[in-house]
Design an enzyme around this catalytic site. Structure first.
Site, PDB file in Angstrom:
ATOM      1  N   ARG A   1      29.679  28.028  24.765  1.00  0.00           N
ATOM      2  CA  ARG A   1      29.067  28.571  23.661  1.00  0.00           C
ATOM      3  C   ARG A   1      29.493  30.045  23.663  1.00  0.00           C
ATOM      4  O   ARG A   1      29.539  30.604  24.689  1.00  0.00           O
ATOM      5  CB  ARG A   1      27.530  28.303  23.334  1.00  0.00           C
ATOM      6  CG  ARG A   1      27.258  27.397  22.597  1.00  0.00           C
ATOM      7  CD  ARG A   1      25.884  26.904  22.723  1.00  0.00           C
ATOM      8  NE  ARG A   1      24.804  28.000  22.539  1.00  0.00           N
ATOM      9  CZ  ARG A   1      23.314  27.898  22.365  1.00  0.00           C
ATOM     10  NH1 ARG A   1      22.929  26.891  22.742  1.00  0.00           N
ATOM     11  NH2 ARG A   1      22.899  29.069  22.499  1.00  0.00           N
TER      12      ARG A   1
ATOM     13  N   ARG B   1      10.905  31.519  15.353  1.00  0.00           N
ATOM     14  CA  ARG B   1      11.218  32.415  16.533  1.00  0.00           C
ATOM     15  C   ARG B   1      10.570  33.683  16.298  1.00  0.00           C
ATOM     16  O   ARG B   1      10.589  34.651  17.231  1.00  0.00           O
ATOM     17  CB  ARG B   1      12.561  32.606  16.633  1.00  0.00           C
ATOM     18  CG  ARG B   1      13.719  31.914  17.349  1.00  0.00           C
ATOM     19  CD  ARG B   1      14.977  32.376  17.594  1.00  0.00           C
ATOM     20  NE  ARG B   1      15.624  31.127  17.532  1.00  0.00           N
ATOM     21  CZ  ARG B   1      16.404  30.692  18.606  1.00  0.00           C
ATOM     22  NH1 ARG B   1      16.596  31.500  19.481  1.00  0.00           N
ATOM     23  NH2 ARG B   1      16.928  29.822  18.698  1.00  0.00           N
TER      24      ARG B   1
ATOM     25  N   ARG C   1      19.888  38.173  24.264  1.00  0.00           N
ATOM     26  CA  ARG C   1      18.623  37.204  23.832  1.00  0.00           C
ATOM     27  C   ARG C   1      17.529  37.112  24.456  1.00  0.00           C
ATOM     28  O   ARG C   1      16.545  36.796  23.936  1.00  0.00           O
ATOM     29  CB  ARG C   1      19.496  35.907  24.166  1.00  0.00           C
ATOM     30  CG  ARG C   1      20.717  35.638  23.092  1.00  0.00           C
ATOM     31  CD  ARG C   1      21.642  34.573  23.262  1.00  0.00           C
ATOM     32  NE  ARG C   1      21.114  33.354  23.625  1.00  0.00           N
ATOM     33  CZ  ARG C   1      21.915  32.430  24.388  1.00  0.00           C
ATOM     34  NH1 ARG C   1      22.987  32.717  25.076  1.00  0.00           N
ATOM     35  NH2 ARG C   1      21.277  30.937  24.440  1.00  0.00           N
TER      36      ARG C   1
ATOM     37  N   LYS D   1      15.165  23.530  25.710  1.00  0.00           N
ATOM     38  CA  LYS D   1      14.516  23.165  24.472  1.00  0.00           C
ATOM     39  C   LYS D   1      15.347  21.824  23.886  1.00  0.00           C
ATOM     40  O   LYS D   1      15.187  20.920  23.622  1.00  0.00           O
ATOM     41  CB  LYS D   1      14.353  23.982  23.355  1.00  0.00           C
ATOM     42  CG  LYS D   1      13.474  25.368  23.910  1.00  0.00           C
ATOM     43  CD  LYS D   1      13.593  26.507  22.635  1.00  0.00           C
ATOM     44  CE  LYS D   1      14.827  27.113  22.511  1.00  0.00           C
ATOM     45  NZ  LYS D   1      15.309  27.726  23.623  1.00  0.00           N
TER      46      LYS D   1
ATOM     47  N   ARG E   1      26.111  26.358  31.097  1.00  0.00           N
ATOM     48  CA  ARG E   1      26.022  25.317  30.094  1.00  0.00           C
ATOM     49  C   ARG E   1      27.560  25.050  29.296  1.00  0.00           C
ATOM     50  O   ARG E   1      28.284  25.697  29.002  1.00  0.00           O
ATOM     51  CB  ARG E   1      25.102  25.701  29.066  1.00  0.00           C
ATOM     52  CG  ARG E   1      25.209  24.765  27.905  1.00  0.00           C
ATOM     53  CD  ARG E   1      24.083  24.987  26.865  1.00  0.00           C
ATOM     54  NE  ARG E   1      24.033  26.693  26.604  1.00  0.00           N
ATOM     55  CZ  ARG E   1      22.858  27.059  26.114  1.00  0.00           C
ATOM     56  NH1 ARG E   1      21.747  26.243  26.015  1.00  0.00           N
ATOM     57  NH2 ARG E   1      22.510  28.312  26.048  1.00  0.00           N
TER      58      ARG E   1
HETATM   59  P1  AP5 Z   1      19.392  23.716  26.925  1.00  0.00           P
HETATM   60  O1  AP5 Z   1      18.552  22.669  26.824  1.00  0.00           O
HETATM   61  O2  AP5 Z   1      20.686  23.836  26.527  1.00  0.00           O
HETATM   62  O3  AP5 Z   1      18.479  25.016  26.627  1.00  0.00           O
HETATM   63  P2  AP5 Z   1      17.955  25.594  25.277  1.00  0.00           P
HETATM   64  O4  AP5 Z   1      16.324  26.122  25.604  1.00  0.00           O
HETATM   65  O5  AP5 Z   1      18.369  24.664  24.142  1.00  0.00           O
HETATM   66  O6  AP5 Z   1      18.702  26.836  25.138  1.00  0.00           O
HETATM   67  P3  AP5 Z   1      19.488  27.604  24.192  1.00  0.00           P
HETATM   68  O7  AP5 Z   1      20.534  28.718  24.813  1.00  0.00           O
HETATM   69  O8  AP5 Z   1      20.083  26.640  23.113  1.00  0.00           O
HETATM   70  O9  AP5 Z   1      18.238  28.409  23.075  1.00  0.00           O
HETATM   71  P4  AP5 Z   1      18.418  29.679  22.229  1.00  0.00           P
HETATM   72  O10 AP5 Z   1      17.083  29.733  21.644  1.00  0.00           O
HETATM   73  O11 AP5 Z   1      18.971  30.902  23.024  1.00  0.00           O
HETATM   74  O12 AP5 Z   1      19.945  29.235  21.613  1.00  0.00           O
HETATM   75  P5  AP5 Z   1      19.938  28.653  20.131  1.00  0.00           P
HETATM   76  O13 AP5 Z   1      20.985  27.578  19.917  1.00  0.00           O
HETATM   77  O14 AP5 Z   1      18.528  27.969  19.652  1.00  0.00           O
HETATM   78  O15 AP5 Z   1      19.635  23.988  28.505  1.00  0.00           O
HETATM   79  C1  AP5 Z   1      20.424  24.900  29.043  1.00  0.00           C
HETATM   80  C2  AP5 Z   1      21.129  24.751  30.306  1.00  0.00           C
HETATM   81  O16 AP5 Z   1      20.154  24.406  31.268  1.00  0.00           O
HETATM   82  C3  AP5 Z   1      21.889  23.320  30.286  1.00  0.00           C
HETATM   83  O17 AP5 Z   1      23.235  23.561  30.837  1.00  0.00           O
HETATM   84  C4  AP5 Z   1      21.083  22.479  30.656  1.00  0.00           C
HETATM   85  O18 AP5 Z   1      22.008  21.263  31.175  1.00  0.00           O
HETATM   86  C5  AP5 Z   1      20.336  23.070  31.895  1.00  0.00           C
HETATM   87  N1  AP5 Z   1      18.800  22.550  32.099  1.00  0.00           N
HETATM   88  C6  AP5 Z   1      18.030  21.953  31.140  1.00  0.00           C
HETATM   89  N2  AP5 Z   1      16.905  21.977  31.704  1.00  0.00           N
HETATM   90  C7  AP5 Z   1      17.079  22.061  33.060  1.00  0.00           C
HETATM   91  C8  AP5 Z   1      16.384  21.800  34.088  1.00  0.00           C
HETATM   92  N3  AP5 Z   1      15.082  21.218  33.849  1.00  0.00           N
HETATM   93  N4  AP5 Z   1      16.944  21.887  35.229  1.00  0.00           N
HETATM   94  C9  AP5 Z   1      18.025  22.242  35.509  1.00  0.00           C
HETATM   95  N5  AP5 Z   1      18.980  22.606  34.432  1.00  0.00           N
HETATM   96  C10 AP5 Z   1      18.617  22.218  33.238  1.00  0.00           C
HETATM   97  O19 AP5 Z   1      20.250  29.876  18.979  1.00  0.00           O
HETATM   98  C11 AP5 Z   1      21.142  30.396  19.342  1.00  0.00           C
HETATM   99  C12 AP5 Z   1      21.472  32.001  18.149  1.00  0.00           C
HETATM  100  O20 AP5 Z   1      21.191  31.173  16.735  1.00  0.00           O
HETATM  101  C13 AP5 Z   1      20.217  32.799  18.446  1.00  0.00           C
HETATM  102  O21 AP5 Z   1      20.658  33.609  19.509  1.00  0.00           O
HETATM  103  C14 AP5 Z   1      19.978  33.368  17.047  1.00  0.00           C
HETATM  104  O22 AP5 Z   1      21.138  34.250  16.650  1.00  0.00           O
HETATM  105  C15 AP5 Z   1      20.462  32.271  16.211  1.00  0.00           C
HETATM  106  N6  AP5 Z   1      19.285  31.588  15.759  1.00  0.00           N
HETATM  107  C16 AP5 Z   1      18.722  30.291  15.950  1.00  0.00           C
HETATM  108  N7  AP5 Z   1      17.705  29.936  15.683  1.00  0.00           N
HETATM  109  C17 AP5 Z   1      16.997  31.070  14.928  1.00  0.00           C
HETATM  110  C18 AP5 Z   1      16.070  31.235  14.132  1.00  0.00           C
HETATM  111  N8  AP5 Z   1      14.695  30.526  13.921  1.00  0.00           N
HETATM  112  N9  AP5 Z   1      16.063  32.576  13.461  1.00  0.00           N
HETATM  113  C19 AP5 Z   1      16.752  33.542  13.730  1.00  0.00           C
HETATM  114  N10 AP5 Z   1      18.049  33.127  14.350  1.00  0.00           N
HETATM  115  C20 AP5 Z   1      18.220  32.113  14.712  1.00  0.00           C
HETATM  116 MG    MG Z   2      19.400  25.026  22.375  1.00  0.00          MG
END
Ligand code: AP5
Ligand code: MG
Length: 213
Positions: A158, A88, A169, A13, A127
Site C-alpha cells: 500500500r 473513525r 496515521r 482489523k 504488509r
Molecule cells: P491488518 O489486518 O491489515 O491491519 P489493519 O488494522 O486493517 O490496518 P490498516 O493499516 O488497514 O488500518 P488503517 O485504519 O490505518 O487503514 P485503512 O485501510 O482502514 O494487519 C496489518 C499487518 O499485520 C498485516 O501484514 C497482517 O498480516 C499483520 N497482522 C495482523 N494481525 C497480526 C497478529 N495478530 N500478529 C502478527 N501480525 C499480524 O485506511 C486507510 C486510509 O483511508 C486512512 O488513513 C484514511 O486516509 C482513509 N480512511 C479510511 N477510513 C476512513 C474513515 N472512516 N474516515 C476518513 N478517512 C478514512
Molecule cells: Mg485494514
C-alpha cells in the site's frame, strides 16, 4: 449480526474482519478498501483521495458516510455486516448511530484490537495484500513477498505503508479515533482484545468465543 472493529493502523482489523466474514458469511465493509478502489478508478475524486490517504490524513466525513450508507442498505448486508475502519471520529460515530436508528438496527459487538505501538510499524511496513482477493500477509512473518502470486492475483504494497505516513496515521488515530472508544464503552458493547507478539489465530478464537457465547 452487526460488528465493528476498532484499532490503530496495523492492529489487525482487516485480518480479523476477514476471519469473521468467512465464519458467519456476512460482508466486511472496509472504508480503506472502498476508498482505495476509488483511487484506482482514475476519477478526479480518486486523485484527490489518493493525495489525502498518502499523507495519512482522514478523507472527509461526507464521502465515507455515503460509501458506508450505500453498503449497509444494500441486499448483501441483510444478514449483517462487519465495519472495518469506520467510524473513525466522534462525528462519524454519531452519524452511524443515526443511520442505524433510521433503518431499525444496531451494533451488537465492538471489538477494540489493542496492540502495543512498537509492533505497529513492522506490521504496516511489511504488509502485502493480494490485489485480487484481498488476502493480507506480512513479509516479516510469512514466506510471501511483494510481487508473489496469490491465486489469480499478486501481492502488492500500500502507498501509505511507509514509515513517515504510518507515523502520521498513528498520530491521527490517537487524536481522532481513540475518543470513540469511550463512546462504545458507555453503550456497553465494547470488547477489548489484547494483541501482542502472538499471531492472529489466538485473537480470532477469542473474538469467535465472545460472539458464540
Ligand atoms: P491488518 O489486518 O491489515 O491491519 P489493519 O488494522 O486493517 O490496518 P490498516 O493499516 O488497514 O488500518 P488503517 O485504519 O490505518 O487503514 P485503512 O485501510 O482502514 O494487519 C496489518 C499487518 O499485520 C498485516 O501484514 C497482517 O498480516 C499483520 N497482522 C495482523 N494481525 C497480526 C497478529 N495478530 N500478529 C502478527 N501480525 C499480524 O485506511 C486507510 C486510509 O483511508 C486512512 O488513513 C484514511 O486516509 C482513509 N480512511 C479510511 N477510513 C476512513 C474513515 N472512516 N474516515 C476518513 N478517512 C478514512
Ligand atoms: Mg485494514
Amino acid at each position: 449480526m452487526n460488528i465493528l472493529f476498532l484499532g490503530a493502523p496495523g492492529s489487525g482489523k482487516g485480518t480479523q474482519s476477514k476471519k469473521v466474514e468467512t465464519e458467519f458469511n456476512i460482508p466486511q465493509i472496509s472504508t480503506g478498501d472502498l476508498l482505495r478502489a476509488e483511487t484506482s478508478s482514475g476519477s478526479e475524486m480518486g486523485q484527490e483521495l489518493k493525495k489525502i490517504m498518502a499523507s495519512g490524513r482522514f478523507v472527509s466525513d461526507d464521502i465515507v458516510l455515503e460509501l458506508v450508507s450505500k453498503k449497509i442498505k444494500s441486499e448483501e448486508c441483510k444478514k449483517g455486516f462487519i465495519l472495518d475502519g469506520f467510524p473513525r471520529n466522534l462525528s462519524q460515530a454519531s452519524s452511524l448511530d443515526s443511520l442505524l436508528n433510521n433503518i431499525g438496527i444496531s451494533l451488537e459487538y465492538v471489538f477494540l484490537i489493542d496492540v502495543p505501538k512498537d509492533l505497529i510499524l513492522k506490521r504496516c511496513v511489511g504488509r502485502i495484500t493480494c490485489d485480487t482477493c484481498g488476502k493480507i500477509e506480512n513479509e516479516y512473518f510469512s514466506n510471501f513477498r511483494e510481487g508473489d502470486k496469490c491465486g489469480d492475483g499478486v501481492f502488492v504494497k500500500r502507498a501509505d505503508d511507509n514509515e513517515e505516513t504510518v507515523t502520521n496515521r498513528l498520530e491521527v488515530y490517537a487524536e481522532q479515533t481513540q475518543p470513540i472508544i469511550d463512546f462504545y464503552i458507555e453503550k456497553g458493547i465494547l470488547h477489548r482484545i489484547v494483541g501482542g507478539e502472538d499471531g492472529p489465530a489466538r485473537l480470532t478464537s477469542e473474538i469467535l468465543s465472545i460472539i458464540n457465547s
